[in-house]
Design a protein around this motif. Sequence first.
Motif, short mmCIF file in Angstrom:
data_model
loop_
_atom_site.label_atom_id
_atom_site.label_comp_id
_atom_site.label_asym_id
_atom_site.label_seq_id
_atom_site.Cartn_x
_atom_site.Cartn_y
_atom_site.Cartn_z
N VAL A 64 0.77 -1.11 0.15
CA VAL A 64 0.19 -0.05 -0.05
C VAL A 64 0.60 1.13 -0.08
O VAL A 64 0.56 2.25 -0.51
CB VAL A 64 -0.89 -0.05 1.38
CG1 VAL A 64 -2.01 -1.16 1.04
CG2 VAL A 64 0.04 -0.08 2.28
N ARG A 65 2.17 1.18 0.43
CA ARG A 65 2.98 2.26 0.52
C ARG A 65 4.32 1.92 0.47
O ARG A 65 4.79 1.02 1.20
CB ARG A 65 2.42 3.09 1.69
CG ARG A 65 3.32 4.47 1.80
CD ARG A 65 3.07 5.21 3.18
NE ARG A 65 3.84 6.40 3.29
CZ ARG A 65 3.89 7.15 4.23
NH1 ARG A 65 3.01 6.73 5.31
NH2 ARG A 65 4.60 8.38 4.38
N VAL A 66 5.18 2.71 -0.25
CA VAL A 66 6.67 2.50 0.05
C VAL A 66 7.32 3.83 0.15
O VAL A 66 7.18 4.85 -0.45
CB VAL A 66 7.37 1.94 -1.37
CG1 VAL A 66 8.70 1.85 -1.29
CG2 VAL A 66 6.54 0.57 -1.70
N SER A 67 8.18 3.99 1.13
CA SER A 67 8.95 5.10 1.63
C SER A 67 10.24 4.93 1.90
O SER A 67 10.69 3.77 2.33
CB SER A 67 8.20 5.96 2.68
OG SER A 67 8.39 5.00 3.82
N SER A 68 11.20 5.87 1.88
CA SER A 68 12.65 5.59 1.85
C SER A 68 13.38 6.65 2.30
O SER A 68 12.84 8.03 2.16
CB SER A 68 13.38 5.17 0.43
OG SER A 68 13.06 6.17 -0.68
N THR A 69 14.47 6.54 2.86
CA THR A 69 15.37 7.63 3.42
C THR A 69 16.79 7.44 2.91
O THR A 69 17.19 6.16 3.13
CB THR A 69 15.39 7.60 4.86
OG1 THR A 69 14.09 8.03 5.40
CG2 THR A 69 15.99 9.02 5.39
N ALA A 70 17.55 8.47 2.37
CA ALA A 70 18.81 8.16 1.78
C ALA A 70 19.83 8.81 2.80
O ALA A 70 19.41 10.27 3.04
CB ALA A 70 18.87 8.41 0.39
N ARG A 71 20.90 8.33 3.26
CA ARG A 71 21.85 8.92 3.99
C ARG A 71 23.28 8.66 3.30
O ARG A 71 23.23 8.04 2.47
CB ARG A 71 21.81 8.32 5.43
CG ARG A 71 20.57 8.83 6.11
CD ARG A 71 20.83 8.33 7.63
NE ARG A 71 20.87 6.88 7.72
CZ ARG A 71 19.75 6.16 7.76
NH1 ARG A 71 18.62 6.85 7.86
NH2 ARG A 71 19.83 4.81 7.84
N ALA A 72 24.23 9.42 3.64
CA ALA A 72 25.68 9.34 3.11
C ALA A 72 26.15 7.61 3.52
O ALA A 72 26.27 7.23 4.54
CB ALA A 72 26.52 10.10 3.84
N GLY A 73 26.16 7.01 2.44
CA GLY A 73 26.52 5.61 2.45
C GLY A 73 25.56 4.58 2.75
O GLY A 73 25.88 3.37 2.58
N SER A 74 24.49 5.02 2.85
CA SER A 74 23.30 3.90 3.12
C SER A 74 22.02 4.51 3.06
O SER A 74 21.71 5.80 3.00
CB SER A 74 23.50 3.72 4.84
OG SER A 74 23.18 4.73 5.68
N SER A 75 20.93 3.57 3.06
CA SER A 75 19.74 4.07 2.88
C SER A 75 18.74 2.92 3.62
O SER A 75 19.17 1.98 3.93
CB SER A 75 18.98 4.19 1.54
OG SER A 75 19.35 2.95 0.82
N LEU A 76 17.39 3.48 4.07
CA LEU A 76 16.45 2.61 4.56
C LEU A 76 15.18 2.80 3.85
O LEU A 76 14.68 3.98 3.60
CB LEU A 76 16.49 2.74 5.91
CG LEU A 76 15.11 2.28 6.80
CD1 LEU A 76 15.54 0.69 6.66
CD2 LEU A 76 14.90 2.74 8.05
N MET A 77 14.39 1.67 3.41
CA MET A 77 13.42 1.59 2.43
C MET A 77 12.22 0.90 3.29
O MET A 77 12.56 -0.28 3.92
CB MET A 77 13.52 0.96 1.09
CG MET A 77 12.28 1.11 0.27
SD MET A 77 12.23 0.35 -1.28
CE MET A 77 12.64 -1.22 -1.09
N VAL A 78 11.15 1.36 3.54
CA VAL A 78 10.17 0.85 4.26
C VAL A 78 9.01 0.48 3.51
O VAL A 78 8.43 1.36 2.80
CB VAL A 78 9.60 1.71 5.48
CG1 VAL A 78 8.52 1.12 6.38
CG2 VAL A 78 10.71 2.36 6.33
#
Length: 363
Positions: free
Chosen positions: A79-93
């Motif tokens: 139903v939903r995809v969100s993500s956060t990008a940082r220097a050298g890494s990321s997190l996708m929910v």
Amino acid sequence: MRHLARLAVTYPITVTMAVFAVLLLGYISFRKLGMEIFPDLNNPRLFVELKSGERPPEEIEKQFLQSMESQAIRQKGVVRVSSTARAGSSLMVVEFAWNTPMDEAFLDLQKNLRSFSSNQEIDDLVISQQDPNAAPIVLLGFSHPQVADMDELRRMAENYIRNELVRLEGIAEVKLLGAEEKEVLIRTDSYRMAAYGVTTSGIANSIQTYNRNISGGSIVDMGTSYVIKGVGELRSLDEIGSVVVTFRQPTVAESQASATAGTVSAQVPVYLRDVADVTLRNKDPENIVRVNGRRCMGIAVYKETRYNTVNAVREFMGALETLRKALPGYEFTIIRNQGEFVTQAVNEVKQSALIGIFLAVLV
């Protein structure tokens, strides 16, 4: 109201059985209710953690996240995809509908993102049901009175304890804190390197060249296929010190000794131990854990997002007693137990409710 009273007087046994049936249904339902400090208001979710060197957030988003999001949003039940990008890494929910079977969703997401796991530009890709921002349900101290080497404790915790705990129902991840790993330290001597004309980049290239396995194909003999593999990985400090980093011209004494032995050597190898000191030591730990002033390992246990906290802690405590019997001498100290906190909070609510009922009846 008059009809209800007449029904109770006319059919007392029927009404009594109906009341007992309602009480029994309420008791069974109450026993099956999970105890949580807060209700679960979020959709079931999966978390995808990606690490890729020291790339800036914009590059991680363009190269990886956009493609990963497009693959995840096509999956059934998302139903939903969100993500956060940082220097050298990321997190996708990745959020799913409430009635989605999460075990099947987990396997489908792994299948859809399999191509990214084989990407050489990605250092690590982890898919889990554990929220990286959530607090552990249990924080445990692990130590041994006669073992001071944190690397030895890490091997025991990583190879045995973690494998026993992570397979429990409701346990999503088990992380080790305060761990130390062995590393080979090569301390070069600038004067000896200058004398032999060796550079640090040349030493690194020589080690990489020697420290690898090479496939030699296969041989079929009488219907049996044999795989040929050249094993060249370095396994000890002596083998690392024997890596050839360059060659030099032989001295007069070496030339005379070669002529006496009947051999002719145009060049003499220079080994790594000739230009550097090779030692084995523990890496500097990222964090240090102490319990009652004594150094130990920390074990953080995380539950799945939708699993009940009290039930997960109950499963963990049962496995902990088994581990204590299987590992005599090792000490397990519970630092924090979120399940105990939730149980105490719910018991206080029950006690307050009973006191309120008693005062209401008394008044």
